[in-house]
Enzyme design. Sequence first.
Site, PDB file in Angstrom:
ATOM      1  N   ARG A 115     -33.886  14.072 -20.282  1.00 40.52           N
ATOM      2  CA  ARG A 115     -33.627  14.130 -18.837  1.00 40.52           C
ATOM      3  C   ARG A 115     -34.886  14.544 -18.086  1.00 40.52           C
ATOM      4  NH1 ARG A 115     -31.248  18.392 -16.807  1.00 40.52           N
ATOM      5  NH2 ARG A 115     -29.801  18.693 -18.531  1.00 40.52           N
ATOM      6  N   ASP A 126     -38.282   2.765   3.119  1.00 43.99           N
ATOM      7  CA  ASP A 126     -37.634   1.944   2.104  1.00 43.99           C
ATOM      8  C   ASP A 126     -38.441   0.647   2.037  1.00 43.99           C
ATOM      9  OD1 ASP A 126     -36.051   0.118   0.715  1.00 43.99           O
ATOM     10  OD2 ASP A 126     -34.157   0.900   1.519  1.00 43.99           O
TER      11      ASP A 126
HETATM   12  C1  LIG Z   1     -30.299  -2.741  -2.789  1.00 49.49           C
HETATM   13  C2  LIG Z   1     -30.942  -1.889  -1.769  1.00 49.49           C
HETATM   14  C3  LIG Z   1     -30.784  -0.494  -1.777  1.00 49.49           C
HETATM   15  C4  LIG Z   1     -29.865   0.222  -2.755  1.00 49.49           C
HETATM   16  O1  LIG Z   1     -30.337   0.161  -4.056  1.00 49.49           O
HETATM   17  P1  LIG Z   1     -29.376   0.143  -5.371  1.00 49.49           P
HETATM   18  O2  LIG Z   1     -30.351  -0.110  -6.471  1.00 49.49           O
HETATM   19  O3  LIG Z   1     -28.371  -0.957  -5.179  1.00 49.49           O
HETATM   20  O4  LIG Z   1     -28.724   1.477  -5.459  1.00 49.49           O
HETATM   21  C5  LIG Z   1     -31.466   0.239  -0.819  1.00 49.49           C
HETATM   22  N1  LIG Z   1     -32.255  -0.357   0.099  1.00 49.49           N
HETATM   23  C6  LIG Z   1     -32.419  -1.691   0.140  1.00 49.49           C
HETATM   24  C7  LIG Z   1     -33.297  -2.287   1.189  1.00 49.49           C
HETATM   25  C8  LIG Z   1     -31.780  -2.514  -0.795  1.00 49.49           C
HETATM   26  O5  LIG Z   1     -31.947  -3.836  -0.731  1.00 49.49           O
END
Ligand SMILES: *Cc1c(COP(=O)(O)O)cnc(C)c1O
Length: 376
Positions: free
Chosen positions: A47, A171
């Site tokens: 972990r 993001d």
């Molecule tokens: C898919 C996605 C997520 C979430 O990620 P997971 O791997 O599905 O948990 C977050 N932000 C964006 C822009 C995504 O396309």
Amino acid sequence: MHPETLAIYQSRIADANAGAVAPPLSLSTTFERDADGTFPHGHIYGRTSNPNRDALEAALAQLEGGFAGLAFSSGQAATMTLLLALRPGDHVILGDDAYHGTPALLEELFHPWGLTYTRVDFTDLEAIRSSIHENTRLIWIETPSNPLLKIADIQAIADMAHQAGAWCACDNTWATPILQRPLDLGCDVVMHSTTKYIGGHSDVLSGALIFKEDGDFYQQVRRYQTLGGAVAAPFDCWMLLRGIKTLTTRIRAQSATALKLAEFLNQHPAVEAVHYPGLENHPGHAIAQQQMAMFGAMLSVQIRGRAEAARAVAGRVQLFIRATSLGGIESLIEHRASVEGPNSTTPQNLLRISVGLEHADDLIADLEQALSPASH
Ligand SMILES: *Cc1c(COP(=O)(O)O)cnc(C)c1O
């Protein structure tokens, strides 16, 4: 080093046993101590760290130009662990069309825990500025946005966050570090759903955070990663390291095809609007040109008519696969409002397209027959 070289070089794992060129997969959850009680290889328990995870985290940090990376079992686990570094009473600002799971985490998990948040249009800097409060601790950027491909000015927003004493996260799932490096533009942390382009083959669920520098923020999230334990499994890390080797080539080819598809759709009479930052008439085109190397492989298209018209087009495609998600080598199409559910504000006639590695002409022919069924 250039990113394609870095991706190959940095994703290697030296194998002292056999000299294996492909990285060995280390499934062990526990690691041996020396007679004196020390851990000569640096690993204690799975972990906390694992050789495959270490290599993946280092490769992600290199690609994003960060100090360190942290790998998680999903993109959502990465976002959740980052939000745990905030304190009850803190305030978050995010886009009105951020990935739907991000506001869902804030609303369902962190709001009861004491966080507040405001959602605004991230193409409107004044709207962001006027939602900053004394307790604003995090500004969360996502650009290009989902599903309208809106472009946020990363540098301007990061500056604004820092003036307010807040952290700025981005993001970067849709752009990848090959097309856009938010840490270079001032962000403190980048988040990825590595499920998408980094894995690249629709076969690994995983996420990551990459921090610009060492410090309390990084150390705290790193602690929560191993304490909470939503870490990426060794095989997932191995798959992601394999994906990283071809990331540069994939995203460039997929972006070039996406531009061709956007141009084709933009002149088609059955199309009401195309959302793609590579088109000159896109409102975010100038900023995208500054902060992105190419415009990405995602686009959305609004079909003339209502939801039924859009669903009918999706129903007629033969090469595109009708499925959610993105970033794989196969092209996907989806009626986005259906996926987001009854609270969705996405236009009902919108189809979201993830462009894969098929030939552009074949994809265009498929869209042509799906858009104009009468003529075929
Ligand atoms: C898919 C996605 C997520 C979430 O990620 P997971 O791997 O599905 O948990 C977050 N932000 C964006 C822009 C995504 O396309």
